[in-house]
Design an enzyme around this catalytic site. Structure first.
Site, PDB file in Angstrom:
ATOM      1  N   VAL A  20       0.861  -1.189   0.000  1.00  0.00           N
ATOM      2  CA  VAL A  20       0.000   0.000   0.000  1.00  0.00           C
ATOM      3  C   VAL A  20       0.896   1.237   0.000  1.00  0.00           C
ATOM      4  O   VAL A  20       1.739   1.409   0.881  1.00  0.00           O
ATOM      5  CB  VAL A  20      -0.939  -0.004   1.221  1.00  0.00           C
ATOM      6  CG1 VAL A  20      -1.798   1.261   1.224  1.00  0.00           C
ATOM      7  CG2 VAL A  20      -1.811  -1.264   1.219  1.00  0.00           C
ATOM      8  N   LYS A  21       0.685   2.075  -1.023  1.00  0.00           N
ATOM      9  CA  LYS A  21       1.512   3.278  -1.154  1.00  0.00           C
ATOM     10  C   LYS A  21       0.789   4.439  -0.464  1.00  0.00           C
ATOM     11  O   LYS A  21      -0.362   4.757  -0.799  1.00  0.00           O
ATOM     12  CB  LYS A  21       1.725   3.575  -2.635  1.00  0.00           C
ATOM     13  CG  LYS A  21       2.990   4.314  -2.951  1.00  0.00           C
ATOM     14  CD  LYS A  21       3.048   4.533  -4.457  1.00  0.00           C
ATOM     15  CE  LYS A  21       4.402   4.916  -4.947  1.00  0.00           C
ATOM     16  NZ  LYS A  21       4.339   5.282  -6.376  1.00  0.00           N
ATOM     17  N   VAL A  22       1.502   5.045   0.482  1.00  0.00           N
ATOM     18  CA  VAL A  22       0.904   6.057   1.364  1.00  0.00           C
ATOM     19  C   VAL A  22       1.697   7.364   1.209  1.00  0.00           C
ATOM     20  O   VAL A  22       2.925   7.337   1.247  1.00  0.00           O
ATOM     21  CB  VAL A  22       0.986   5.564   2.837  1.00  0.00           C
ATOM     22  CG1 VAL A  22       0.490   6.620   3.796  1.00  0.00           C
ATOM     23  CG2 VAL A  22       0.219   4.257   3.010  1.00  0.00           C
TER      24      VAL A  22
END
Ligand code: E4P
Length: 232
Positions: A100-102
């Site tokens: 998951v890219k945050v």
């Protein structure tokens, strides 16, 4: 065998050390298939701009890429913690290879901390300073992505930031890989490896340049021509 870096988990043990991981910066599945077939591809980073450029369904694209590489970054578009949590949990449920890219914000830090506690792997995007890198790693990011090309674009020293971050990383035992992002030319990739970065993400056009050298082409043509004269 020694690990690449203390504390940093590797995707799968191999009989040899594969060095800096090479990722493709794309939302194009054909490009991923093509480069994965060379045997050098370790992952993919996508972002909303790349997804828009390709114009395909996001979930289908991510799932198709997960068949070829063990790490595919899928970026949340919510900007508050609750929204990031919801989106990130959904992405992570799609496939075990999803990271998951945050974004690097204070809400993002809360999300990184939460995802780490749930065993959901993350990549922190839009890192432009060593302070941001440090905070993201402390919050629990598995990967941090400093954007070097965008720093160069505004007259700052992108690769200098990588050198600074790697120096910090050598003092500690962070379970967090440094991914060199926003690369613009092949020299960026070689410099990233020289500094011992764990990962480098590369646009397709630049990846295609990496195997090429004019002397290789000239040399091969000569070998093939000379072979014609060999008596059989
Ligand atoms: C990384 O994950 C980003 O997708 C990317 O490297 C951004 O690069 P750009 O500055 O060329 O858009």
């Amino acid at each position: 065998m020694l690990p690449i870096s203390r504390g940093v988990a590797r995707y799968a043990p191999t009989v040899y050390d594969r060095g800096m991981k090479l990722f493709l910066d794309t939302a194009n599945v054909d490009q991923v298939k093509e480069v994965a077939a060379w045997g050098v591809l370790d992952g993919v980073t996508t972002n909303p701009s790349l997804v828009l450029k390709e114009g395909h369904d996001f979930k289908k694209t991510v799932l198709a890429m997960c068949k070829h590489v063990p790490c595919v970054s899928a970026q949340v578009t919510a900007t508050d913690f609750a929204g990031m949590k919801k989106q990130g949990e959904e992405y992570a449920s799609w496939h075990k290879n999803v990271y998951v890219k945050v974004p690097m914000t204070t809400e993002g830090l809360k999300a990184l901390h939460y995802f780490r506690s749930k065993g959901i792997r993350t990549n922190t995007t839009l890192i432009f300073s060593a302070a941001q890198a440090l905070l993201a790693a402390k919050a629990g990011a598995n990967i941090i992505s400093p954007f070097i090309g965008r720093l160069d674009d505004i007259g700052e020293d992108g690769m200098g930031l990588i050198a600074e971050i790697m120096e910090i990383w050598h003092q500690y035992d962070f379970d967090c890989e440094v991914l060199v992002a926003s690369t613009r030319h092949p020299v960026h990739i070689v410099k990233a490896a020289t500094l011992g970065a764990h990962i480098c993400t590369i646009p397709y056009e630049i990846f295609k340049k990496l195997p090429l050298h004019p002397l290789t082409d000239i040399g091969l043509q000569k070998f093939l021509k000379d072979w014609q004269g060999v008596k059989k």
